[in-house]
Design a protein around this motif. Structure first.
Motif, PDB file in Angstrom:
ATOM      1  N   PHE A 475       0.835  -1.202   0.000  1.00  0.00           N
ATOM      2  CA  PHE A 475       0.000   0.000   0.000  1.00  0.00           C
ATOM      3  C   PHE A 475       0.870   1.253   0.000  1.00  0.00           C
ATOM      4  O   PHE A 475       0.582   2.219  -0.723  1.00  0.00           O
ATOM      5  N   SER A 476       1.947   1.231   0.809  1.00  0.00           N
ATOM      6  CA  SER A 476       2.841   2.392   0.850  1.00  0.00           C
ATOM      7  C   SER A 476       3.510   2.612  -0.506  1.00  0.00           C
ATOM      8  O   SER A 476       3.585   3.745  -0.993  1.00  0.00           O
ATOM      9  N   ILE A 477       3.984   1.501  -1.110  1.00  0.00           N
ATOM     10  CA  ILE A 477       4.615   1.640  -2.432  1.00  0.00           C
ATOM     11  C   ILE A 477       3.604   2.135  -3.452  1.00  0.00           C
ATOM     12  O   ILE A 477       3.894   3.009  -4.286  1.00  0.00           O
ATOM     13  N   GLY A 478       2.388   1.566  -3.411  1.00  0.00           N
ATOM     14  CA  GLY A 478       1.358   2.021  -4.343  1.00  0.00           C
ATOM     15  C   GLY A 478       1.005   3.470  -4.133  1.00  0.00           C
ATOM     16  O   GLY A 478       0.769   4.212  -5.102  1.00  0.00           O
ATOM     17  N   LEU A 479       0.969   3.886  -2.848  1.00  0.00           N
ATOM     18  CA  LEU A 479       0.662   5.291  -2.573  1.00  0.00           C
ATOM     19  C   LEU A 479       1.761   6.198  -3.116  1.00  0.00           C
ATOM     20  O   LEU A 479       1.482   7.263  -3.680  1.00  0.00           O
ATOM     21  N   VAL A 480       3.020   5.753  -2.958  1.00  0.00           N
ATOM     22  CA  VAL A 480       4.126   6.548  -3.510  1.00  0.00           C
ATOM     23  C   VAL A 480       4.030   6.605  -5.028  1.00  0.00           C
ATOM     24  O   VAL A 480       4.219   7.666  -5.644  1.00  0.00           O
ATOM     25  N   LEU A 481       3.731   5.448  -5.650  1.00  0.00           N
ATOM     26  CA  LEU A 481       3.588   5.447  -7.106  1.00  0.00           C
ATOM     27  C   LEU A 481       2.433   6.331  -7.549  1.00  0.00           C
ATOM     28  O   LEU A 481       2.518   7.024  -8.573  1.00  0.00           O
ATOM     29  N   ALA A 482       1.330   6.299  -6.780  1.00  0.00           N
ATOM     30  CA  ALA A 482       0.194   7.153  -7.123  1.00  0.00           C
ATOM     31  C   ALA A 482       0.576   8.628  -7.004  1.00  0.00           C
ATOM     32  O   ALA A 482       0.205   9.451  -7.859  1.00  0.00           O
ATOM     33  N   PHE A 483       1.322   8.962  -5.924  1.00  0.00           N
ATOM     34  CA  PHE A 483       1.792  10.339  -5.781  1.00  0.00           C
ATOM     35  C   PHE A 483       2.670  10.729  -6.963  1.00  0.00           C
ATOM     36  O   PHE A 483       2.540  11.827  -7.523  1.00  0.00           O
ATOM     37  N   LEU A 484       3.585   9.831  -7.313  1.00  0.00           N
ATOM     38  CA  LEU A 484       4.455  10.138  -8.446  1.00  0.00           C
ATOM     39  C   LEU A 484       3.650  10.289  -9.725  1.00  0.00           C
ATOM     40  O   LEU A 484       3.930  11.157 -10.558  1.00  0.00           O
ATOM     41  N   ALA A 485       2.639   9.416  -9.894  1.00  0.00           N
ATOM     42  CA  ALA A 485       1.810   9.511 -11.094  1.00  0.00           C
ATOM     43  C   ALA A 485       1.036  10.820 -11.133  1.00  0.00           C
ATOM     44  O   ALA A 485       0.798  11.389 -12.201  1.00  0.00           O
ATOM     45  N   VAL A 486       0.648  11.309  -9.935  1.00  0.00           N
ATOM     46  CA  VAL A 486      -0.116  12.565  -9.885  1.00  0.00           C
ATOM     47  C   VAL A 486       0.800  13.758 -10.121  1.00  0.00           C
ATOM     48  O   VAL A 486       0.482  14.659 -10.911  1.00  0.00           O
ATOM     49  N   PHE A 487       1.955  13.768  -9.455  1.00  0.00           N
ATOM     50  CA  PHE A 487       2.812  14.948  -9.499  1.00  0.00           C
ATOM     51  C   PHE A 487       3.758  14.960 -10.689  1.00  0.00           C
ATOM     52  O   PHE A 487       4.308  16.011 -11.023  1.00  0.00           O
ATOM     53  N   MET A 488       3.953  13.815 -11.322  1.00  0.00           N
ATOM     54  CA  MET A 488       4.876  13.777 -12.450  1.00  0.00           C
ATOM     55  C   MET A 488       4.145  13.718 -13.786  1.00  0.00           C
ATOM     56  O   MET A 488       4.751  13.406 -14.817  1.00  0.00           O
ATOM     57  N   ARG A 489       2.848  13.968 -13.762  1.00  0.00           N
ATOM     58  CA  ARG A 489       2.119  13.998 -15.030  1.00  0.00           C
ATOM     59  C   ARG A 489       2.543  15.215 -15.840  1.00  0.00           C
ATOM     60  O   ARG A 489       2.710  16.306 -15.312  1.00  0.00           O
TER      61      ARG A 489
END
Length: 744
Positions: A475-489
């Motif tokens: 969940f933590s890794i997925g949350l980090v990936l989701a953050f990266l997906a949101v902020f690195m779009r």
């Protein structure tokens, strides 16, 4: 036709300060990426479960020791083996002793070999070598061969070196077991208390419990054994020391007696007797001195009174009864003479008789006082003689004492040595007796406060806990990936971001639809004319029409920085809704290199825009009427280059003027600005230019380059149109679809 002009006022960036991070929008963006988080969480839980299922279960048993500072004292004196002053250093030392190889070897010796067999690495089953093991073996063999090659001159030394003594199998087994027990054992201090925890984790619950209890028992036995050995050694040493001191005391006392006997035989008297006599003589001398002083004072007083006042005056100082009687008689006679003197004269017989008696008494008194004074002189002489004799005796005794004292110096030294030896012997004898008594009452420094029991279940691995832990990690890794997906779009997400970056207003943000292609879009608009997408197009139409009384632009051009930004679908939807509003609308497709409208509207071959521009057909023949959509279309059915190679401003201007006379609104689909030069020619002749950019696709650099190309041609766009946006990212309640259906 006039050149393009802006219909919307440029954005003042100073009025749109950044409001900070919008937590609602951030959470909404993360919620849209929930599948990434969920997939990572499930994958992490699955991997953790698989890894746990492949591990051997381990069992943990725990015992507790307490280092007890409270001891039973049977003696008041200081003990030979002092009780421990418990501090952090002593607690850490106890933990180190519990983990020492000496203690663990004693634990191994106290247990049955069959019990410890599962811990022996030699008894472990050999697993089939995997590819990693094969690779490790190959690398190890290569390194061994490299090391085995002797250097120059080393071969002779290797041959001369004696072979190393190999360990016996039993020693190897003990060493392996000690290492395995150390890896399986964890010992720590419980907080700030005196309790030490012993935890053993092995593959067998019985072995774990036995090891935990045996380590504690061996520590207690070892501490008791060490204290007993120390006490026995101390008792033996104190016994020998007391015997040596006894012999020394006997020798010292013998020397004292011999010295005392030699002194008596040589001097005839001891120093103590001389000292006693000296004390007596000093007492007598003091008394004699007092008597002499008393006699001298009485004699001097009487002599002074006689010398000054006469002997009669001295009678008052004499305490003799005879003198007192004479004084009384003399006083009576003088009183009688005084009485007769008033009647008779001195010649009277009675007075003469009294005078004769007075003279006789006075003579006797003088004689008696003289005798008394002579006696005082005699007493003074006797006292002085006695004092002188005592002084002579004392001086002689002191001379004798000096000679005897000089002879007894060695005796006193021997007596002091004998006294010191006696005290030392008595102390050693008392300590020996105490140590021999305390030796029977020894207790260990620690005691067992918790016995390890056989665990009922494995302590590791814990499938549920590890699965949950894997899920949390996933969940933590997925949350980090989701953050990266949101902020690195890439690209822009909200209209205000575009306005802040370019200074040009976004006139409409068109949401992404569920259709595939422009034809599906038209069908969706026809089926649901009041969806959000349609309402946003209507808002764009309202903005372009401008305030009341102002003439709306007759030609509206849609372009974009690059292909695929949604300009064609936007122009098609704009033309469709303009036609639905009752206007005469023509959709002019100037993208002659690659026009998607022919495929989207399923048009067959015939006259088209290139044929009209080349003069091969009339304008009416080139225009296609689309009754189902309500607008006309002028497009390229067969892509082909023009004779001049490109559109000319005059041709576009003439075409727009002709179309402006026939239609209320000409909607132009122009080529992308950054892909060709035709778009700049078209933009210069249209009355309103709209630049389309795609949500999360068009970058800031691409948009700035496109705007710069327009401004280089002195063309200011009417505004921007953001395509394929995400309503959830906008996070506004008014983005919901508004229907005219009652009860909807």
């Amino acid at each position: 036709m006039t050149s393009a002009r802006p219909l919307a006022r440029p954005v003042d960036n100073t009025q749109f300060d950044d409001d900070g991070i919008d937590l609602g929008a951030l959470f909404a963006a993360l919620w849209r990426k929930k599948w990434i988080v969920l997939a990572c969480m499930l994958l992490g839980a699955l991997l953790a479960n698989v890894m746990v299922s492949r591990q051997t279960p381990l069992y943990t048993a725990q015992s507790s020791l307490m280092l007890d500072p409270r001891t039973v004292r049977v003696m008041a004196q200081e003990s030979v083996v002092s009780d421990p002053d418990l501090n952090d250093g002593l607690m850490e030392s106890a933990v180190a002793v519990l983990m020492s190889n000496l203690l663990l070897e004693e634990v191994i010796d106290s247990l049955e070999p069959e019990l410890l067999a599962p811990l022996d690495p030699a008894n472990a089953p050999e697993a089939a070598p995997g590819p990693i093991d094969a690779l490790r073996g190959a690398i190890g063999g290569l390194l061994d061969r490299v090391r085995s090659q002797p250097e120059a001159g080393a071969e002779t030394e290797a041959a001369a070196a004696p072979p190393a003594n190999a360990l016996s199998p039993e020693e190897q087994r003990r060493r392996h077991l000690v290492g395995e027990i150390r890896r399986s054992t964890r010992i720590w201090r419980s907080g700030d208390s005196y309790v030490i925890k012993i935890s053993v984790e092995t593959i067998s619950p019985e072995i774990a419990a036995r090891l935990a209890n045996q380590i504690a028992a061996q520590y207690i036995a070892r501490s008791l054994r060490d204290r007993g050995e120390t006490m026995r050694a101390a008792t033996t040493w104190l016994g020998q020391r007391a015997e040596d001191l006894r012999r020394q005391l006997e020798q010292a006392e013998t020397r004292v007696e011999e010295a005392r006997a030699a002194q008596l035989s040589g001097d005839g008297i001891s120093l103590e007797a001389i000292t006693q006599q000296q004390m007596q003589l000093n007492t007598q001398l003091a008394m004699a001195q007092a008597d002499t002083a008393t006699a001298l004072g009485r004699h001097n007083e009487i002599a002074r009174v006689i010398e000054r006042d006469g002997i009669d005056a001295a009678a008052e100082l004499v305490s003799s009864p005879f003198v007192l009687t004479l004084r009384q008689d003399l006083s009576q006679l003088r009183r009688q003479d005084s009485d007769l003197s008033s009647l008779y004269g001195p010649e009277h017989p009675e007075r003469q008789r009294i005078a004769a008696q007075i003279e006789l008494i006075d003579r006797d008194m003088r004689r008696e006082i003289g005798a008394i004074v002579a006696g005082l002189n005699n007493d003074l002489a006797v006292a002085r003689a006695r004092e002188s004799a005592l002084r002579d005796s004392l001086a002689a005794l002191e001379d004798r004492q000096a000679s005897v004292s000089q002879a007894s110096i060695e005796l006193r030294q021997l007596e002091r040595e004998a006294d010191s030896a006696r005290r030392t012997y008595e102390d050693a004898l008392a300590r020996f007796n105490e140590t021999r008594t305390v030796e029977q009452f020894q207790s260990p420094d620690a005691r067992l406060v918790e016995r390890a029991v056989v665990p009922g279940g494995p302590s590791a691995p814990r499938p549920k806990l590890m699965t949950v832990f894997g899920g949390v990690v996933g969940f933590s890794i997925g949350l980090v990936l989701a953050f990266l997906a949101v902020f690195m779009r890439r690209g822009f997400g909200l209209p205000r971001e575009v306005e802040r970056a370019t200074g040009v207003r976004v006139l409409a943000a068109l949401p992404r639809g569920r259709w595939r292609g422009c034809d599906r879009m038209l069908e969706a608009l026809a089926r649901s004319p009041h969806q959000v997408f349609a309402d946003r197009i209507r808002q764009l139409r309202a903005v372009l029409n401008g305030p009341r009384g102002e003439r709306p632009p007759r030609s509206v051009l849609f372009t974009s920085p690059l292909a695929g930004d949604g300009k064609t679908c936007t122009a098609l939807a704009f033309a469709f809704l303009e036609a639905k509003a009752g206007r005469r609308v023509l959709l002019l497709d100037l993208d002659m290199r690659r026009s998607p409208l022919r495929r989207a509207l399923e048009l067959a071959g015939g006259d088209d825009l290139p044929a009209y521009l080349q003069g091969r057909c009339s304008l009416d023949a080139a225009i296609r009427s689309l009754p189902d959509q309500g607008f006309d279309l002028l497009t390229t059915l067969t892509p082909a280059p023009l004779p001049g190679g490109e559109l000319t401003p005059g041709a576009v201007r003439a075409l727009l003027e002709e179309l402006g006379r026939r239609y209320d609104r000409v909607v132009i689909d122009a080529p992308p600005l950054l892909s060709g030069s035709e778009s700049l020619i078209c933009c210069g002749e249209a009355e309103a230019v709209l630049l389309a950019l795609r949500h999360r696709a068009t970058t800031a650099g691409q948009l700035r380059d496109a705007l710069q190309r327009l401004r280089d041609m002195q063309i200011e766009p009417a505004g921007l149109v953001m395509t394929m946006t995400d309503l959830r990212e906008e996070g506004v309640r008014h983005a919901a679809e508004y229907s005219y259906v009652h009860g909807a």
